[in-house]
Design a protein around this motif. Structure first.
Motif, PDB file in Angstrom:
ATOM      1  N   SER A  31      26.908 -29.929 -54.875  1.00  0.00           N
ATOM      2  CA  SER A  31      26.896 -28.873 -53.588  1.00  0.00           C
ATOM      3  C   SER A  31      28.836 -29.292 -52.733  1.00  0.00           C
ATOM      4  N   ALA A  86      30.790 -25.130 -58.259  1.00  0.00           N
ATOM      5  CA  ALA A  86      30.876 -25.989 -57.526  1.00  0.00           C
ATOM      6  C   ALA A  86      32.784 -25.887 -57.755  1.00  0.00           C
ATOM      7  N   ALA A  89      33.583 -22.329 -56.265  1.00  0.00           N
ATOM      8  CA  ALA A  89      33.740 -22.348 -54.249  1.00  0.00           C
ATOM      9  C   ALA A  89      34.578 -23.365 -54.404  1.00  0.00           C
ATOM     10  N   GLN A 104      30.663 -18.263 -51.982  1.00  0.00           N
ATOM     11  CA  GLN A 104      30.281 -19.303 -50.981  1.00  0.00           C
ATOM     12  C   GLN A 104      28.564 -18.499 -50.976  1.00  0.00           C
ATOM     13  N   SER A 107      27.670 -19.801 -54.271  1.00  0.00           N
ATOM     14  CA  SER A 107      26.731 -21.468 -54.464  1.00  0.00           C
ATOM     15  C   SER A 107      26.016 -22.187 -53.335  1.00  0.00           C
TER      16      SER A 107
END
Length: 149
Positions: A31, A86, A89, A104, A107
């Protein structure tokens, strides 16, 4: 028309049985927190840093790296592979607002999909990842960045 084909390929790629087995469990899911936004998928180096022997990439124009990574992930149907989103992002740290915001959102959709793994909500959550990726690629295309990076 390419957008429709891209979206169809993304959804088909994410729903293919071989990709379902690759869907990470919540424990394995990366994350991106605000503190991690500038890190690579490996999590131990800033997005601008490169492994030994590799040439550093310059995000010129801003968003080119993010768009290049997003377009490749959609083309390769690898969005649900651990670390891919990831990485996208993380590259968005130097992108302009529309690209960074879409990265974003991608993500966030991925984080929700990982949390939904093994539940009845999983198919819709994975579809939301595809939609967010399609939106990012469309913004890249509109910005002329879909073929860079």
């Amino acid at each position: 028309m390419p957008f429709v084909l891209l979206l169809a390929g993304t959804v088909a790629g994410c729903s293919h049985p071989s990709h379902q087995a690759a869907t990470p469990s919540p424990a394995a899911a990366p994350s991106v927190s605000p503190a991690m936004a500038g890190q690579t998928a490996a999590g131990n180096a800033p997005a601008g840093a490169t492994p030994a022997g590799e040439v550093a990439s310059v995000d010129e124009p801003p968003g080119a790296l993010t768009c290049g990574k997003a377009v490749r992930a959609v083309r390769d149907a690898s969005l649900m592979q651990p670390g891919v989103i990831a990485d996208i992002a993380g590259a968005a740290g130097t992108a302009d607002a529309p690209v960074a915001d879409a990265a974003q959102a991608l993500s966030a959709a991925y984080t929700k999909a990982v949390a939904a793994h093994g539940t009845d909500a999983e198919p819709d959550a994975v579809a939301a990842v595809s939609a967010a990726a399609a939106e990012l690629v469309a913004i890249c295309d509109d910005s002329g960045l879909a073929t860079t990076g």
